[in-house]
Design a protein around this motif. Structure first.
Motif, PDB file in Angstrom:
ATOM      1  N   PHE A  87       0.651  -1.047  -0.003  1.00  0.00           N
ATOM      2  CA  PHE A  87      -0.107   0.072  -0.018  1.00  0.00           C
ATOM      3  C   PHE A  87       0.814   1.121   0.095  1.00  0.00           C
ATOM      4  CE2 PHE A  87      -3.221  -2.823   1.240  1.00  0.00           C
ATOM      5  CZ  PHE A  87      -4.527  -2.316   1.173  1.00  0.00           C
ATOM      6  N   ARG A  88       0.810   2.195  -0.964  1.00  0.00           N
ATOM      7  CA  ARG A  88       1.362   3.217  -1.158  1.00  0.00           C
ATOM      8  C   ARG A  88       0.628   4.583  -1.192  1.00  0.00           C
ATOM      9  NH1 ARG A  88       4.097   5.713  -6.179  1.00  0.00           N
ATOM     10  NH2 ARG A  88       2.885   3.892  -7.048  1.00  0.00           N
ATOM     11  N   LEU A  89       0.807   5.547   0.003  1.00  0.00           N
ATOM     12  CA  LEU A  89      -0.037   6.695  -0.105  1.00  0.00           C
ATOM     13  C   LEU A  89       0.610   7.657  -1.147  1.00  0.00           C
ATOM     14  CD1 LEU A  89      -2.186   8.232   1.574  1.00  0.00           C
ATOM     15  CD2 LEU A  89       0.096   9.213   2.727  1.00  0.00           C
ATOM     16  N   VAL A  90      -0.364   8.016  -2.233  1.00  0.00           N
ATOM     17  CA  VAL A  90       0.051   8.715  -3.301  1.00  0.00           C
ATOM     18  C   VAL A  90      -0.709  10.139  -3.159  1.00  0.00           C
ATOM     19  CG1 VAL A  90       0.634   6.842  -4.928  1.00  0.00           C
ATOM     20  CG2 VAL A  90      -1.839   7.622  -4.708  1.00  0.00           C
ATOM     21  N   ASN A  91      -1.510  10.236  -2.527  1.00  0.00           N
ATOM     22  CA  ASN A  91      -2.445  11.780  -2.450  1.00  0.00           C
ATOM     23  C   ASN A  91      -2.279  12.240  -1.024  1.00  0.00           C
ATOM     24  OD1 ASN A  91      -2.763  12.054  -5.183  1.00  0.00           O
ATOM     25  ND2 ASN A  91      -4.611  10.807  -5.026  1.00  0.00           N
ATOM     26  N   ARG A  92      -2.213  13.475  -1.046  1.00  0.00           N
ATOM     27  CA  ARG A  92      -2.253  13.939   0.557  1.00  0.00           C
ATOM     28  C   ARG A  92      -3.841  13.795   0.994  1.00  0.00           C
ATOM     29  NH1 ARG A  92       0.647  18.772   3.352  1.00  0.00           N
ATOM     30  NH2 ARG A  92       2.545  17.985   2.273  1.00  0.00           N
ATOM     31  N   PRO A  93      -3.829  13.470   2.225  1.00  0.00           N
ATOM     32  CA  PRO A  93      -5.259  13.473   2.572  1.00  0.00           C
ATOM     33  C   PRO A  93      -5.803  14.809   3.240  1.00  0.00           C
ATOM     34  CG  PRO A  93      -3.915  12.096   4.086  1.00  0.00           C
ATOM     35  CD  PRO A  93      -3.092  12.833   3.008  1.00  0.00           C
ATOM     36  N   ALA A  94      -7.152  14.980   2.652  1.00  0.00           N
ATOM     37  CA  ALA A  94      -7.605  16.389   2.936  1.00  0.00           C
ATOM     38  C   ALA A  94      -7.412  16.790   4.507  1.00  0.00           C
ATOM     39  CB  ALA A  94      -9.299  16.482   2.797  1.00  0.00           C
ATOM     40  N   PRO A  95      -7.310  18.015   5.078  1.00  0.00           N
ATOM     41  CA  PRO A  95      -7.050  18.449   6.481  1.00  0.00           C
ATOM     42  C   PRO A  95      -8.547  18.010   7.082  1.00  0.00           C
ATOM     43  CG  PRO A  95      -6.473  20.239   4.893  1.00  0.00           C
ATOM     44  CD  PRO A  95      -6.945  19.068   4.158  1.00  0.00           C
ATOM     45  N   ALA A  96      -8.507  17.170   8.171  1.00  0.00           N
ATOM     46  CA  ALA A  96      -9.395  16.592   8.934  1.00  0.00           C
ATOM     47  C   ALA A  96      -9.177  16.484  10.233  1.00  0.00           C
ATOM     48  CB  ALA A  96     -10.270  15.537   8.057  1.00  0.00           C
ATOM     49  N   SER A  97      -9.909  15.997  11.305  1.00  0.00           N
ATOM     50  CA  SER A  97      -9.643  15.361  12.438  1.00  0.00           C
ATOM     51  C   SER A  97      -8.795  14.153  12.450  1.00  0.00           C
ATOM     52  CB  SER A  97     -10.766  15.450  13.235  1.00  0.00           C
ATOM     53  OG  SER A  97     -11.782  14.433  13.075  1.00  0.00           O
ATOM     54  N   LEU A  98      -8.161  13.642  13.209  1.00  0.00           N
ATOM     55  CA  LEU A  98      -7.714  12.322  13.426  1.00  0.00           C
ATOM     56  C   LEU A  98      -8.676  11.149  13.127  1.00  0.00           C
ATOM     57  CD1 LEU A  98      -4.756  11.251  12.873  1.00  0.00           C
ATOM     58  CD2 LEU A  98      -4.713  10.947  15.465  1.00  0.00           C
ATOM     59  N   THR A  99      -9.708  11.229  13.689  1.00  0.00           N
ATOM     60  CA  THR A  99     -10.878  10.227  13.624  1.00  0.00           C
ATOM     61  C   THR A  99     -11.378  10.206  12.226  1.00  0.00           C
ATOM     62  OG1 THR A  99     -11.353  10.832  15.887  1.00  0.00           O
ATOM     63  CG2 THR A  99     -12.860   9.843  14.849  1.00  0.00           C
TER      64      THR A  99
END
Length: 119
Positions: A87-99
């Motif tokens: 599994f490779r993270l390829v996009n930055r996650p949207a700003p959100a809470s950790l939950t």
């Protein structure tokens, strides 16, 4: 216990990661790409994770993503075909809470692993 996550279910060597990344892309989601080596494996499913600092700058975020991916893999491991999955993270996650981030990662991981299990 059938749903444990032993050392034999993980990728350890850089050569194992390189073989999977040079192989084929077997699933893609909004955040992750899942790769697998071209040659079949005789052992069970194994997991490798690549979560770069470029896409998840905070260590808390990177560790949470990896923890959630490991748990999803652990639960789906018995239904997956034998072979290595990276599994490779390829996009930055949207700003959100950790939950919220954990929920998003878990939903995508379950969807990708479900697709892989059907193949």
């Amino acid at each position: 216990m059938p749903s444990d996550f032993p050392s034999a279910a993980r990728l350890h060597r850089p050569s194992e990661y390189a073989a999977a990344l040079k192989g084929r892309r077997i699933a893609r989601g909004a955040l992750f790409v899942v790769s697998s080596p071209r040659e079949p494996a005789s052992q069970g499913a194994r997991l490798g994770l690549i979560v770069p600092k470029r896409h998840a700058p905070l260590a808390v975020t990177r560790n949470a993503i990896k923890r959630v991916l490991r748990e999803a893999f652990r639960l789906h491991r018995q239904t997956l075909p034998a072979g290595d999955l990276v599994f490779r993270l390829v996009n930055r996650p949207a700003p959100a809470s950790l939950t919220a981030l954990k929920r998003q990662v878990r939903a995508e991981a379950d969807a990708l692993l479900g697709r892989i299990a059907k193949c």
